[in-house]
Design an enzyme around this catalytic site. Sequence first.
Site, PDB file in Angstrom:
ATOM      1  CB  ALA A  99      -0.937   0.021   1.213  1.00  0.00           C
ATOM      2  CB  SER A 139      -4.263   4.482  -8.977  1.00  0.00           C
ATOM      3  OG  SER A 139      -5.015   5.627  -9.344  1.00  0.00           O
ATOM      4  CE1 TYR A 185      -0.173   7.620  -7.319  1.00  0.00           C
ATOM      5  CE2 TYR A 185      -2.046   7.741  -8.831  1.00  0.00           C
ATOM      6  CZ  TYR A 185      -1.515   7.381  -7.607  1.00  0.00           C
ATOM      7  OH  TYR A 185      -2.306   6.768  -6.668  1.00  0.00           O
ATOM      8  CB  ILE A 244      -9.407   7.306  -1.464  1.00  0.00           C
ATOM      9  CG1 ILE A 244      -9.676   6.187  -2.496  1.00  0.00           C
ATOM     10  CG2 ILE A 244      -9.742   6.836  -0.059  1.00  0.00           C
ATOM     11  CD1 ILE A 244     -11.103   5.716  -2.569  1.00  0.00           C
TER      12      ILE A 244
END
Length: 243
Positions: free
Chosen positions: A87, A139, A152, A185
């Site tokens: 994570a 993601s 990213y 999130i």
Amino acid sequence: MTSPLSKKLILITGASRGIGLSISQKFAHAGGNLIMVSRTKSHLDAALSTLPPGGEHQSITGDVGDPEFWEEVRGGCGKKLDVLVNAAGITHYSLLMATKSETIQEVIRTNLMGSVLGCRAVLRGMIRARSGCIINISSVLGIKAGVGSVAYAASKAGVIGLTRSLAAEVGSSGVRVNAILPGYIDTDMTSGMTEGARRGALEFTPAGRMGTAEEVADAAMFLALNKFANGSQVVLDGGLSAT
């Protein structure tokens, strides 16, 4: 009544905050014994204090992008882990032409290489036990374009590729590898968004809100317990990728 993860040994990276912390709390409440990993000891100490009493929990400070860190894990708890949750991650938003090479390297090093190295470190023990579960946090940007998110998105798309290929590679050995693809999130990583960026994110999310870290933790629990889940990509984005 036996807890669903009773006595399972679980290593979670990025465990001191956000999604990693919520997964840690949920797994601890389900009876797991946690090894929480983060770069900062003070953050880990604070995170450990939020776990329910009774478990045999510990913490390790380390850089997930450093192969030497994972060699230490491999030589220790990596031989007997039941679950690994990758994570740990960092985010960065800027147009590619304006992004420094060092920044690109750091994002990919942490988000992608950290997950690759983590998987490699625990596989031998899991294969020997013919049992184990790896959960990679990717993601939705790994499957949906995002302006200003090239580095990213590339790192998180790599995590999806890692998950699918490794699931095929080790599935016959009893080891399961799955990924969660969160959308927006409500965590520290999104708290720095400008008001305009936040409004834009909600506008394109049919659910009309950001998700919570606890909702991602619910998905992680499902993947930890469902023995037929292997190579899965659980998209948890309030419908963002459907638009």
